[in-house]
Structure formats: C-alpha cells, structure tokens
Design a protein around this motif. Structure first.
Motif, PDB file in Angstrom:
ATOM      1  N   ILE A   8     -14.035  47.339 -12.740  1.00 61.73           N
ATOM      2  CA  ILE A   8     -13.090  47.869 -12.336  1.00 61.73           C
ATOM      3  C   ILE A   8     -12.159  46.657 -11.303  1.00 61.73           C
ATOM      4  O   ILE A   8     -13.603  46.210 -10.810  1.00 61.73           O
ATOM      5  CB  ILE A   8     -13.737  48.920 -11.226  1.00 61.73           C
ATOM      6  CG1 ILE A   8     -14.102  49.758 -12.170  1.00 61.73           C
ATOM      7  CG2 ILE A   8     -12.790  49.080  -9.734  1.00 61.73           C
ATOM      8  CD1 ILE A   8     -14.918  51.048 -10.801  1.00 61.73           C
ATOM      9  N   MET A  14     -10.178  53.166  -3.271  1.00 63.77           N
ATOM     10  CA  MET A  14     -10.120  53.237  -3.990  1.00 63.77           C
ATOM     11  C   MET A  14     -11.258  52.799  -4.949  1.00 63.77           C
ATOM     12  O   MET A  14     -11.395  53.463  -6.468  1.00 63.77           O
ATOM     13  CB  MET A  14      -8.702  53.444  -4.930  1.00 63.77           C
ATOM     14  CG  MET A  14      -7.334  54.180  -3.665  1.00 63.77           C
ATOM     15  SD  MET A  14      -7.850  55.427  -3.520  1.00 63.77           S
ATOM     16  CE  MET A  14      -7.461  56.431  -5.567  1.00 63.77           C
ATOM     17  N   GLY A  15     -10.948  51.771  -5.884  1.00 61.96           N
ATOM     18  CA  GLY A  15     -11.696  50.551  -6.492  1.00 61.96           C
ATOM     19  C   GLY A  15     -13.426  50.967  -6.267  1.00 61.96           C
ATOM     20  O   GLY A  15     -13.593  51.222  -7.386  1.00 61.96           O
ATOM     21  N   ALA A  89      -7.363  48.358 -10.320  1.00 57.19           N
ATOM     22  CA  ALA A  89      -7.523  48.879  -8.606  1.00 57.19           C
ATOM     23  C   ALA A  89      -6.894  48.518  -7.725  1.00 57.19           C
ATOM     24  O   ALA A  89      -7.710  48.853  -6.998  1.00 57.19           O
ATOM     25  CB  ALA A  89      -8.547  49.823  -8.477  1.00 57.19           C
ATOM     26  N   GLU A  92      -0.952  47.739  -4.660  1.00 55.23           N
ATOM     27  CA  GLU A  92       0.285  48.796  -5.464  1.00 55.23           C
ATOM     28  C   GLU A  92       1.641  47.930  -5.875  1.00 55.23           C
ATOM     29  O   GLU A  92       2.199  48.520  -4.943  1.00 55.23           O
ATOM     30  CB  GLU A  92       0.444  50.625  -4.729  1.00 55.23           C
ATOM     31  CG  GLU A  92       1.473  51.651  -5.926  1.00 55.23           C
ATOM     32  CD  GLU A  92       1.291  51.709  -6.844  1.00 55.23           C
ATOM     33  OE1 GLU A  92       1.600  52.513  -7.458  1.00 55.23           O
ATOM     34  OE2 GLU A  92       0.247  51.277  -7.006  1.00 55.23           O
ATOM     35  N   LYS A  97       0.016  43.563 -10.469  1.00 52.84           N
ATOM     36  CA  LYS A  97      -0.518  44.445 -11.465  1.00 52.84           C
ATOM     37  C   LYS A  97      -0.186  43.438 -12.909  1.00 52.84           C
ATOM     38  O   LYS A  97      -1.296  43.368 -13.122  1.00 52.84           O
ATOM     39  CB  LYS A  97      -0.326  45.646 -10.946  1.00 52.84           C
ATOM     40  CG  LYS A  97      -0.942  46.832 -10.343  1.00 52.84           C
ATOM     41  CD  LYS A  97       0.140  48.380 -10.025  1.00 52.84           C
ATOM     42  CE  LYS A  97      -1.137  48.631  -8.944  1.00 52.84           C
ATOM     43  NZ  LYS A  97      -2.319  49.270  -9.371  1.00 52.84           N
ATOM     44  N   THR A 116      -4.566  51.579 -15.494  1.00 49.33           N
ATOM     45  CA  THR A 116      -4.187  50.932 -13.993  1.00 49.33           C
ATOM     46  C   THR A 116      -4.237  52.683 -13.357  1.00 49.33           C
ATOM     47  O   THR A 116      -3.622  53.624 -13.987  1.00 49.33           O
ATOM     48  CB  THR A 116      -2.771  50.492 -14.147  1.00 49.33           C
ATOM     49  OG1 THR A 116      -1.887  50.447 -13.065  1.00 49.33           O
ATOM     50  CG2 THR A 116      -1.562  51.678 -14.997  1.00 49.33           C
ATOM     51  N   ASN A 117      -4.550  52.520 -12.170  1.00 54.48           N
ATOM     52  CA  ASN A 117      -4.849  53.345 -11.212  1.00 54.48           C
ATOM     53  C   ASN A 117      -3.569  52.779 -10.168  1.00 54.48           C
ATOM     54  O   ASN A 117      -3.450  52.437  -8.823  1.00 54.48           O
ATOM     55  CB  ASN A 117      -5.960  53.732 -10.056  1.00 54.48           C
ATOM     56  CG  ASN A 117      -6.013  54.209  -9.318  1.00 54.48           C
ATOM     57  OD1 ASN A 117      -6.439  55.498  -9.559  1.00 54.48           O
ATOM     58  ND2 ASN A 117      -6.325  53.818  -7.979  1.00 54.48           N
ATOM     59  N   THR A 118      -2.538  53.530 -10.722  1.00 54.77           N
ATOM     60  CA  THR A 118      -1.586  53.458 -10.014  1.00 54.77           C
ATOM     61  C   THR A 118      -0.911  55.048  -9.853  1.00 54.77           C
ATOM     62  O   THR A 118      -1.047  55.399 -10.325  1.00 54.77           O
ATOM     63  CB  THR A 118      -0.484  52.630 -10.666  1.00 54.77           C
ATOM     64  OG1 THR A 118       1.237  52.567  -9.858  1.00 54.77           O
ATOM     65  CG2 THR A 118       0.021  53.339 -12.327  1.00 54.77           C
ATOM     66  N   HIS A 140      -4.142  57.943 -12.746  1.00 58.71           N
ATOM     67  CA  HIS A 140      -4.393  58.237 -11.300  1.00 58.71           C
ATOM     68  C   HIS A 140      -4.832  58.548 -10.607  1.00 58.71           C
ATOM     69  O   HIS A 140      -4.894  60.040 -10.531  1.00 58.71           O
ATOM     70  CB  HIS A 140      -2.631  58.228 -10.971  1.00 58.71           C
ATOM     71  CG  HIS A 140      -2.173  58.899  -9.491  1.00 58.71           C
ATOM     72  ND1 HIS A 140      -1.844  59.570  -9.004  1.00 58.71           N
ATOM     73  CD2 HIS A 140      -2.982  58.126  -8.658  1.00 58.71           C
ATOM     74  CE1 HIS A 140      -1.435  59.453  -8.328  1.00 58.71           C
ATOM     75  NE2 HIS A 140      -2.567  58.670  -7.640  1.00 58.71           N
ATOM     76  N   TYR A 141      -6.323  57.725  -9.376  1.00 58.31           N
ATOM     77  CA  TYR A 141      -7.077  58.956  -8.727  1.00 58.31           C
ATOM     78  C   TYR A 141      -6.745  59.441  -7.856  1.00 58.31           C
ATOM     79  O   TYR A 141      -5.910  58.860  -7.451  1.00 58.31           O
ATOM     80  CB  TYR A 141      -8.510  58.094  -8.687  1.00 58.31           C
ATOM     81  CG  TYR A 141      -9.647  57.959  -9.987  1.00 58.31           C
ATOM     82  CD1 TYR A 141     -10.596  58.532  -9.792  1.00 58.31           C
ATOM     83  CD2 TYR A 141      -8.859  57.280 -11.260  1.00 58.31           C
ATOM     84  CE1 TYR A 141     -11.446  58.727 -11.642  1.00 58.31           C
ATOM     85  CE2 TYR A 141      -9.777  56.665 -12.210  1.00 58.31           C
ATOM     86  CZ  TYR A 141     -10.911  57.818 -12.041  1.00 58.31           C
ATOM     87  OH  TYR A 141     -12.003  57.547 -13.272  1.00 58.31           O
TER      88      TYR A 141
END
Length: 369
Positions: A8, A14-15, A89, A92, A97, A116-118, A140-141
C-alpha cells in the motif's frame, strides 16, 4: 491469481485503514510512505486498533499479535517489488497519482495487480502510467476504511476480466462488500452523494434553512443518523469540495455552490446548532424535496448510463453512507409520478433532460427486499 501479499502506497488515513483490513485477514502487508513520521504513526495506529479488538473480545491476543506481525513498512517505491496487489492511496490529485504509478512500473511483477484508491478520478486517465493497464483497476474504499464494509470496484476500459476476478476474491477474503461500477466521474456513490451535500450547501446559501435544520430534515427524510453537514465535518470540508469539483464536468447541476467553496477553502467545520428551531411545514417540505431531487437526479442519470444497477446504488447508500431509506427505494416508495414531480424543477433550472432511461430501469427492474 490468488493475492497473498499487498503493498500500500501511502500511510495516511485511507492507506492506514486499508492496511489494517489486510492485516486482520492475515495478509502480508507492506505500507510505503516517504515520510518516516507517517510510518511511525501507522505503527501506533495498528497497535491501538488490534489492542482494542482484544479488549472488546473480537479476537484473541495471539490473533492480534499475528496480525500486527504481518505489517512491513518501507520508504521507497521500489519496496512494492514482490507484491501480488499494489494499492495506491496517495493524495487525490491526478498528476500525483500518475507520477507514483509511473515510478512503480519497473518494480512490478508481470502479473501484479495495481489498484488506485480514488474517489472520483477516472481509472482510464491513470491507466496509461502503467506498463500493463490490463492489470489496473480502481478500488474505492470508504472512510474509515478499516471499518466501512463497502468498496467500489471500478473497471477501466482496458481492465482485464481476470484482474477484476482477483480483486473481487481479495475483497471477499478481507471481509469487504464489492460494488462493481463503470469508470465514470464519481463512480456510483459519490455520483449522488456529492450533489446531495452540494444541494444542502445551496439551501444554506439561499437562506432557506440553517445547517442544523437541513441536517434534521435530511435525517428524517432518509432515515439517517447524520445529515449532510455533519458528514462533511467528518470527511472535512476541503475534501468534500474536492469531491464535488471532480464532478463539475458532468454539467451545471454538479458545479459547487458558493457556500461549499467558501467552506472548502478555509477547511473550517460547518457550525451546526445542537437544537435547531423547527421549520414551518411548507419549508420543511421544500428542503426535503430539494434534497430528494439532488439525490434522485444523479442516481437516475447513473442508472441510465449503466454506471451501476439500481439496487447496487442503494447498496452503496446503505453500506457506505448508512441510509436507512436509500435513493432508489425512496423513489419507489414515492412512485414514478411523484419522483418526476420532485426532480422536474432541477431539470428545468439546470437545463438537464428528464432521465427517462434511468426512470424506466429504476421502476421496471425486479425489486429486492
């Protein structure tokens, strides 16, 4: 491909939350961050999370120690080497990114999956940064990532089916509920949640009601524990503004309102009165209908564009945002004629078409309980 090791990139809110979920599932998890202080904070956060889990008897001390023992940290992007799944992560920002993804490309195994956690950036806009875009998708979390059960699984135009299958199996292993959706601005949940918060700010801008009054009406209308302003205070107004700005290309209705811009630029929390004065019935109805319209219109547009299925959009509202009465269910309860009556002022004000395809699918689709 079976995912047994995860890297990660980003040890922030978030990470770190994503990492905790992976550790709890027994996955070897390496978290990479250029800032040593962030990694120190992460270790403390991980220890505290699992200590609390033991205190609440959710796991044994041995299980908690085993989970903590799966954590590895690093401060170089080259540390992604050997990971089956790499989750980016970082902040944004599209260029940030892209740069990170480009830098890790040479360190990836040929079959490594990259996500990608966008919350809003298009997967297609980031895929070109990688040597194997077919192995790339969005995961996306939702915050807090270690607790919130929902993850949007976003397939870009080049994402291969085995990549999606492996990601879905990974999410099942770590105890998450997947919401598959198309690569579109805002994906599924933010596509309707951002306009809803923006409309709440617009009602405030127009002097129709206070923050507390608007939150109170929203909670009653959608069976919520927290209204839009309370939620924006949790995620922070700057992040809320950024999420709305990412949808501005969809049309005038999605453009952020002045009150939201002001709050986002200062990043100061909204002042919400604890005991708001009751609104006259007519004003309460006006606020409720405005909030309903701001949810219904983007939901119907998303359904018409095949972003996600009607019941999947409701799943997202329930699981990620805790809507007791989610949008599609609310529309069905009102009926099609009343739904069209609610959204018609918005379509007229912003020059939008009545979302006929979305209405047909929302009301004609088989309904689940």
């Amino acid at each position: 491909m079976r995912i047994t090791s995860v890297a990660i990139i980003g040890a922030g809110t978030m990470g770190g939350g994503i990492a905790i979920g992976c550790l709890a599932a027994g996955l070897t998890t390496r978290v990479i961050d250029l800032d040593a202080g962030s990694l120190t904070t992460l270790h403390t956060r991980v220890q505290r999370f699992f200590d609390r889990a033991v205190e609440k008897e959710r796991m044994s001390r041995a299980e908690a120690d085993a989970a903590i023992g799966c954590l590895r940290t690093g401060n170089a992007l080259a540390d992604v080497v050997g990971a089956d799944l790499v989750i980016e992560a970082v902040f944004e920002d599209r260029q940030v990114k892209r740069d990170v993804l480009a830098d890790i490309g040479s360190h990836l195994a040929p079959d490594a999956i990259v996500a990608t956690n966008t919350s809003a950036l298009r997967v297609a806009d980031l895929a070109a940064s990688l040597p194997c875009p077919e192995n790339f998708l969005g995961l996306h979390y939702f915050s807090p990532a270690e607790i919130n059960p929902l993850v949007e699984v976003v397939s870009g135009p080049l994402t291969a089916a085995p990549t999606v299958a492996a990601a879905l199996a990974f999410l099942e292993r770590v105890g998450k509920t997947a919401l598959p959706c198309r690569d579109s601005s805002g994906f599924a949940v933010n596509r309707f949640f951002c306009p809803y918060t923006n409309e709440a700010a617009r009602l405030l801008d127009e002097g129709i009601a206070t923050t507390g009054q608007i939150d109170h009406v929203a909670c009653a209308a959608f069976d919520l524990a927290m209204g839009p302003f309370a939620v924006m205070n949790i995620v922070r107004p700057r992040i809320a503004l950024n999420a709305v700005q990412n949808l501005a290309g969809l049309g005038a209705f999605y453009t952020p309102t002045a009150a939201l811009i002001a709050a986002g630029e200062t990043n100061e929390p909204w002042q919400i009165e604890d005991d708001p004065a009751p609104l006259p019935d007519a004003v309460q109805q006006q606020v409720a209908d405005r909030l309903r319209a701001a949810l219904f219109l983007p939901v119907l547009e998303a359904i018409g564009e095949d972003v996600a299925a009607p019941d999947d959009l409701d799943l997202g509202a329930r699981m990620a945002l805790r809507f007791g009465l989610p949008p599609v269910q609310a529309m069905r309860a009102l009926g099609r004629a009343r739904t069209e009556e609610v959204i018609e002022p918005l379509t007229r004000q912003y020059g939008a078409d009545m979302p006929v395809a979305g209405l047909k699918r929302a009301f004609d689709a088989p309904q689940t309980d």
